[in-house]
Scaffold this motif. Structure first.
Motif, PDB file in Angstrom:
ATOM      1  N   ILE A   1       5.706  12.211   4.072  1.00  0.00           N
ATOM      2  CA  ILE A   1       6.775  12.815   3.261  1.00  0.00           C
ATOM      3  C   ILE A   1       6.958  14.261   3.691  1.00  0.00           C
ATOM      4  CG2 ILE A   1       7.542  13.458   0.936  1.00  0.00           C
ATOM      5  CD1 ILE A   1       5.720  11.287  -0.161  1.00  0.00           C
ATOM      6  N   LEU A   2       5.829  14.950   3.807  1.00  0.00           N
ATOM      7  CA  LEU A   2       5.877  16.368   4.163  1.00  0.00           C
ATOM      8  C   LEU A   2       6.411  16.555   5.577  1.00  0.00           C
ATOM      9  CD1 LEU A   2       2.429  17.439   2.641  1.00  0.00           C
ATOM     10  CD2 LEU A   2       4.685  17.477   1.556  1.00  0.00           C
ATOM     11  N   SER A   3       5.912  15.741   6.525  1.00  0.00           N
ATOM     12  CA  SER A   3       6.323  15.933   7.921  1.00  0.00           C
ATOM     13  C   SER A   3       7.749  15.460   8.180  1.00  0.00           C
ATOM     14  CB  SER A   3       5.336  15.238   8.870  1.00  0.00           C
ATOM     15  OG  SER A   3       5.276  13.867   8.562  1.00  0.00           O
ATOM     16  N   SER A   4       8.260  14.561   7.330  1.00  0.00           N
ATOM     17  CA  SER A   4       9.622  14.056   7.560  1.00  0.00           C
ATOM     18  C   SER A   4      10.690  15.043   7.093  1.00  0.00           C
ATOM     19  CB  SER A   4       9.823  12.737   6.824  1.00  0.00           C
ATOM     20  OG  SER A   4       9.918  12.992   5.436  1.00  0.00           O
ATOM     21  N   GLY A   5      10.253  16.082   6.374  1.00  0.00           N
ATOM     22  CA  GLY A   5      11.195  17.082   5.889  1.00  0.00           C
ATOM     23  C   GLY A   5      12.211  16.522   4.900  1.00  0.00           C
ATOM     24  N   GLN A   6      11.805  15.524   4.129  1.00  0.00           N
ATOM     25  CA  GLN A   6      12.666  14.943   3.089  1.00  0.00           C
ATOM     26  C   GLN A   6      13.148  16.007   2.109  1.00  0.00           C
ATOM     27  OE1 GLN A   6      13.748  11.839   2.294  1.00  0.00           O
ATOM     28  NE2 GLN A   6      12.911  11.041   4.214  1.00  0.00           N
ATOM     29  N   LYS A   7      14.386  15.856   1.666  1.00  0.00           N
ATOM     30  CA  LYS A   7      14.856  16.752   0.610  1.00  0.00           C
ATOM     31  C   LYS A   7      14.321  16.194  -0.707  1.00  0.00           C
ATOM     32  CE  LYS A   7      18.533  19.536  -1.101  1.00  0.00           C
ATOM     33  NZ  LYS A   7      17.524  20.254  -1.905  1.00  0.00           N
ATOM     34  N   LEU A   8      13.554  17.003  -1.410  1.00  0.00           N
ATOM     35  CA  LEU A   8      12.940  16.539  -2.643  1.00  0.00           C
ATOM     36  C   LEU A   8      13.622  17.151  -3.864  1.00  0.00           C
ATOM     37  CD1 LEU A   8       9.148  16.908  -1.667  1.00  0.00           C
ATOM     38  CD2 LEU A   8      10.560  14.860  -1.519  1.00  0.00           C
TER      39      LEU A   8
ATOM     40  N   GLN B   1       0.826  -1.217   0.000  1.00  0.00           N
ATOM     41  CA  GLN B   1       0.000   0.000   0.000  1.00  0.00           C
ATOM     42  C   GLN B   1       0.856   1.260   0.000  1.00  0.00           C
ATOM     43  OE1 GLN B   1      -2.868  -0.247   3.192  1.00  0.00           O
ATOM     44  NE2 GLN B   1      -3.868  -2.048   2.312  1.00  0.00           N
ATOM     45  N   ALA B   2       1.911   1.244   0.821  1.00  0.00           N
ATOM     46  CA  ALA B   2       2.779   2.422   0.902  1.00  0.00           C
ATOM     47  C   ALA B   2       3.545   2.620  -0.410  1.00  0.00           C
ATOM     48  CB  ALA B   2       3.747   2.279   2.071  1.00  0.00           C
ATOM     49  N   MET B   3       4.115   1.528  -0.922  1.00  0.00           N
ATOM     50  CA  MET B   3       4.899   1.625  -2.160  1.00  0.00           C
ATOM     51  C   MET B   3       4.026   2.089  -3.327  1.00  0.00           C
ATOM     52  SD  MET B   3       8.102   0.945  -1.666  1.00  0.00           S
ATOM     53  CE  MET B   3       8.844   0.391  -3.204  1.00  0.00           C
ATOM     54  N   LYS B   4       2.776   1.647  -3.329  1.00  0.00           N
ATOM     55  CA  LYS B   4       1.832   2.015  -4.388  1.00  0.00           C
ATOM     56  C   LYS B   4       1.640   3.541  -4.397  1.00  0.00           C
ATOM     57  CE  LYS B   4      -1.465   0.710  -7.361  1.00  0.00           C
ATOM     58  NZ  LYS B   4      -1.083   0.132  -8.638  1.00  0.00           N
ATOM     59  N   VAL B   5       1.417   4.107  -3.232  1.00  0.00           N
ATOM     60  CA  VAL B   5       1.213   5.560  -3.132  1.00  0.00           C
ATOM     61  C   VAL B   5       2.512   6.295  -3.477  1.00  0.00           C
ATOM     62  CG1 VAL B   5       0.676   7.488  -1.603  1.00  0.00           C
ATOM     63  CG2 VAL B   5      -0.593   5.355  -1.396  1.00  0.00           C
ATOM     64  N   LEU B   6       3.610   5.868  -2.852  1.00  0.00           N
ATOM     65  CA  LEU B   6       4.866   6.608  -3.016  1.00  0.00           C
ATOM     66  C   LEU B   6       5.363   6.570  -4.465  1.00  0.00           C
ATOM     67  CD1 LEU B   6       6.719   5.546   0.296  1.00  0.00           C
ATOM     68  CD2 LEU B   6       5.338   7.595  -0.137  1.00  0.00           C
TER      69      LEU B   6
ATOM     70  N   TRP C   1      12.482   5.530   1.385  1.00  0.00           N
ATOM     71  CA  TRP C   1      11.530   6.239   2.240  1.00  0.00           C
ATOM     72  C   TRP C   1      10.785   5.265   3.149  1.00  0.00           C
ATOM     73  CZ3 TRP C   1       8.898  10.196  -1.651  1.00  0.00           C
ATOM     74  CH2 TRP C   1       9.847  11.192  -1.974  1.00  0.00           C
ATOM     75  N   TYR C   2      10.363   4.159   2.560  1.00  0.00           N
ATOM     76  CA  TYR C   2       9.610   3.165   3.341  1.00  0.00           C
ATOM     77  C   TYR C   2      10.447   2.678   4.515  1.00  0.00           C
ATOM     78  CZ  TYR C   2       6.761  -0.828   4.579  1.00  0.00           C
ATOM     79  OH  TYR C   2       5.976  -1.719   5.282  1.00  0.00           O
ATOM     80  N   ARG C   3      11.737   2.413   4.246  1.00  0.00           N
ATOM     81  CA  ARG C   3      12.615   1.935   5.308  1.00  0.00           C
ATOM     82  C   ARG C   3      12.863   3.010   6.367  1.00  0.00           C
ATOM     83  NH1 ARG C   3      17.227   1.006   3.168  1.00  0.00           N
ATOM     84  NH2 ARG C   3      16.791   1.069   0.934  1.00  0.00           N
ATOM     85  N   GLU C   4      12.663   4.277   5.997  1.00  0.00           N
ATOM     86  CA  GLU C   4      12.787   5.371   6.956  1.00  0.00           C
ATOM     87  C   GLU C   4      11.466   5.622   7.697  1.00  0.00           C
ATOM     88  OE1 GLU C   4      14.426   8.841   4.967  1.00  0.00           O
ATOM     89  OE2 GLU C   4      16.051   7.627   4.131  1.00  0.00           O
ATOM     90  N   GLY C   5      10.483   4.779   7.418  1.00  0.00           N
ATOM     91  CA  GLY C   5       9.216   4.881   8.149  1.00  0.00           C
ATOM     92  C   GLY C   5       8.124   5.664   7.438  1.00  0.00           C
ATOM     93  N   ILE C   6       8.419   6.123   6.227  1.00  0.00           N
ATOM     94  CA  ILE C   6       7.408   6.891   5.488  1.00  0.00           C
ATOM     95  C   ILE C   6       6.388   5.939   4.866  1.00  0.00           C
ATOM     96  CG2 ILE C   6       7.061   8.399   3.477  1.00  0.00           C
ATOM     97  CD1 ILE C   6       9.779   9.658   4.184  1.00  0.00           C
ATOM     98  N   ARG C   7       5.128   6.215   5.127  1.00  0.00           N
ATOM     99  CA  ARG C   7       4.065   5.324   4.659  1.00  0.00           C
ATOM    100  C   ARG C   7       3.105   5.997   3.684  1.00  0.00           C
ATOM    101  NH1 ARG C   7       7.172   2.572   6.224  1.00  0.00           N
ATOM    102  NH2 ARG C   7       7.183   0.951   7.830  1.00  0.00           N
ATOM    103  N   ASN C   8       2.957   7.292   3.845  1.00  0.00           N
ATOM    104  CA  ASN C   8       1.971   7.962   3.004  1.00  0.00           C
ATOM    105  C   ASN C   8       2.434   9.370   2.672  1.00  0.00           C
ATOM    106  OD1 ASN C   8       1.361   9.637   5.265  1.00  0.00           O
ATOM    107  ND2 ASN C   8       0.114   7.971   6.076  1.00  0.00           N
ATOM    108  N   PHE C   9       1.562  10.032   2.011  1.00  0.00           N
ATOM    109  CA  PHE C   9       1.829  11.360   1.526  1.00  0.00           C
ATOM    110  C   PHE C   9       2.186  12.339   2.643  1.00  0.00           C
ATOM    111  CE2 PHE C   9       0.681  15.216  -0.725  1.00  0.00           C
ATOM    112  CZ  PHE C   9       1.403  14.978  -1.863  1.00  0.00           C
ATOM    113  N   GLY C  10       1.387  12.308   3.713  1.00  0.00           N
ATOM    114  CA  GLY C  10       1.608  13.215   4.844  1.00  0.00           C
ATOM    115  C   GLY C  10       2.983  13.006   5.470  1.00  0.00           C
TER     116      GLY C  10
END
Ligand code: DCP
Ligand code: MG
Length: 380
Positions: free
Chosen positions: A140-147, A110-115, A129-138
Motif C-alpha cells: 500500500i505504502l510503496s504503491s503510492g495509493q491515494k488514501l 490472506q491479502a483481503m484479510k489484512v487489507l 487494491w488486490y486487483r492492482e497487485g497490492i497484497r500486504n501492508f508494505g
C-alpha cells in the motif's frame, strides 16, 4: 424419522437467531470457526448470499448446548445447508475441512484479510487494491495509493488497531468519556455497547452510546465532548457525522437498512497505558533511568461515540449491542413474521400504521412477541 431418534428437546433450535440464546462460549467452536472462514471468504468475493448461508449455519451451531459428534445430530436443525453439512462432515471425519484449509492458504484470502482489517478499508477498496497487485501492508505504502483521511489513520496506527482492545482498556476509555460528559452535564449518560456489553473480553473497538434524560438536551453534547477530549490530547483522529434522522412521521423506507442516522463520531483514541506492561523487563534499582517508569506508554484504540435522544435510546441500545447477526435477524423477524420495520431508531407496525414506543429493551422484545434475550446471550 429414525435418524432423528437421538434428538432431545435441548436440540430444538428456532429458525431466527433472535429467538434463541447464544452464549459467548459454546462447545462447537471447531465447526463454527471453519464455517465463518468460508462466510468471510464469500464476503471477500462479495457473494452476500453465500456468506450469509455459511454464517447462519455457524450461528445455529453456536446455540447448541453440546458438542456435535455425528452428522445425525444435525437432523432437525434449521439453516444448515448441504454445503455446510459437507464441511461439518469432513471435520467430524478428518478433524479439518480441506476447503477451509484451501481458503486459509489462498493468496486472495490472506491479502483481503489484512487489507480489510485496516480502519477505513472495506471489501470494495480491498478488492480494487488486490486487483492492482497490492497484497500486504508494505504494498500500500510503496504503491503510492491515494488514501482517505480515515485510511491514513488506519495505516498510521495499524499495529495498535489490529491488536485486540481488552475489557480493561474499554473500561478505562469509558471512564474518560464519562468524566468529560459529566463536566458538561451530570445528567447525561454514557453506556458501553457492542461486543463488550455482550460479555466479550476483547473487541476491535469501543462502542459508546450517549444520551440525556431530557429529550433534546442531547443535541450539541457531542461537539462539547470532542472539544474536551481533543484539548486533553486524547484524539489521534476523529470524524463526525450529523444526525440525519427526523421525527418519524412516515414508515422507514428501507426496513433492512443497517445504517442508523444518529449523530456520531468515529475516532482513534490515544489511550495511556501503565508503563512496562507485558514482556518488558521488571524495574530494579540497577535499571537505567531511561528505562524506568518516566514516560507512560500509549496505544491507539478505535472508539465510536453515538448520540441518541432518550425517546430512541432503547432502540439505539438494542441496535448497538449486536451481534451484527442478531441484529440482522431481529430486523428480518420483525419484517417477515410481524409486518413491522425495526431499526436503531424505532419500530413501525405496518398493520396498525403506527410507531411503537419503548423505554427499555424488554419492551421492544415484547412488542415483537419475542422472549427477552439478555445481551450475554445475543452472541449469534
Ligand atoms: N452493527 C450492526 N450492523 C452493522 C454494524 C454494526 O447492527 N453493519 C451494530 C451491531 C454491533 C454494534 O453495532 O454489535 C457494534 O459494531 P462493531 O462492529 O463494533 O461490533 P461488535 O462490537 O459486536 O464487535 P467487536 O468486538 O469486533 O467490536
Ligand atoms: Mg465493537
Amino acid at each position: 424419522k429414525a435418524a432423528c431418534a437421538s434428538l432431545t428437546p435441548d436440540y430444538m433450535v428456532p429458525v431466527y437467531a433472535c429467538q434463541r440464546r447464544t452464549p459467548l462460549q459454546h462447545p462447537n467452536r471447531l465447526f463454527t470457526d471453519a464455517l465463518e472462514i468460508l462466510s468471510e471468504n464469500a464476503e471477500f468475493f462479495e457473494s452476500e448470499g453465500r456468506s450469509l448461508a455459511f454464517y447462519k449455519a455457524s450461528s445455529v451451531m453456536k446455540a447448541l448446548p453440546i458438542r456435535l459428534t455425528s452428522t445425525v445430530d444435525l437432523c432437525g436443525l434449521p439453516c444448515i445447508g448441504e454445503h455446510s453439512q459437507r464441511v461439518i462432515k469432513e471435520i467430524l471425519e478428518d478433524g479439518v475441512s480441506s476447503e477451509v484449509e484451501g481458503v486459509l492458504q489462498s493468496e486472495r484470502y490472506q491479502a483481503m484479510k489484512v487489507l480489510t482489517s485496516i480502519f477505513g478499508v472495506g471489501v470494495k477498496t480491498a478488492d480494487r487494491w488486490y486487483r492492482e497487485g497490492i497484497r500486504n501492508f508494505g504494498d500500500i505504502l510503496s504503491s503510492g495509493q491515494k488514501l482517505t483521511k480515515e485510511q491514513e489513520a488506519g495505516v498510521k496506527y495499524f499495529k495498535d488497531l489490529s491488536s485486540p482492545v481488552t475489557e480493561e482498556e474499554a473500561n478505562s476509555i469509558t471512564d474518560t468519556v464519562r468524566k468529560a460528559v459529566a463536566s458538561i452535564d451530570t445528567r447525561a449518560k454514557v453506556t458501553i455497547t457492542g461486543g463488550f456489553r455482550r460479555g466479550k473480553q476483547r473487541g476491535h473497538d469501543v462502542d459508546l452510546l450517549i444520551t440525556h434524560p431530557e429529550e433534546g438536551k442531547e443535541a450539541g453534547l457531542l461537539a462539547q465532548i470532542i472539544t474536551i477530549l481533543d484539548s486533553q490530547g486524547l484524539l489521534l483522529y476523529y470524524k463526525t457525522k450529523e444526525n440525519t434522522y427526523t421525527a418519524p412521521r412516515e414508515p422507514p423506507v428501507k426496513p433492512h437498512s443497517t445504517l442508523d442516522r444518529f449523530e456520531r463520531c468515529f475516532s482513534v483514541f490515544k489511550l495511556s497505558l501503565p508503563p512496562f506492561r507485558g514482556s518488558q523487563e521488571p524495574v530494579s534499582l540497577s535499571t537505567p533511568l531511561d528505562k524506568t517508569c518516566i514516560a507512560t506508554d500509549w496505544k491507539a484504540v478505535r472508539v465510536d461515540l453515538v448520540v441518541s435522544p432518550c425517546s430512541q435510546y432503547a432502540y439505539a441500545l438494542l441496535g448497538w449491542t449486536g451481534s451484527q447477526h442478531f441484529e440482522r435477524e431481529l430486523r428480518r423477524f420483525a419484517g417477515s413474521e410481524k409486518q413491522m420495520a425495526l431499526n436503531s431508531h424505532a419500530l413501525y407496525d405496518r398493520k396498525q400504521n403506527e410507531f411503537l414506543s419503548a423505554s427499555t429493551e424488554e419492551e421492544i422484545f415484547a412488542h415483537l412477541g419475542l422472549p427477552f434475550i439478555p445481551p450475554h446471550e445475543r452472541n449469534a
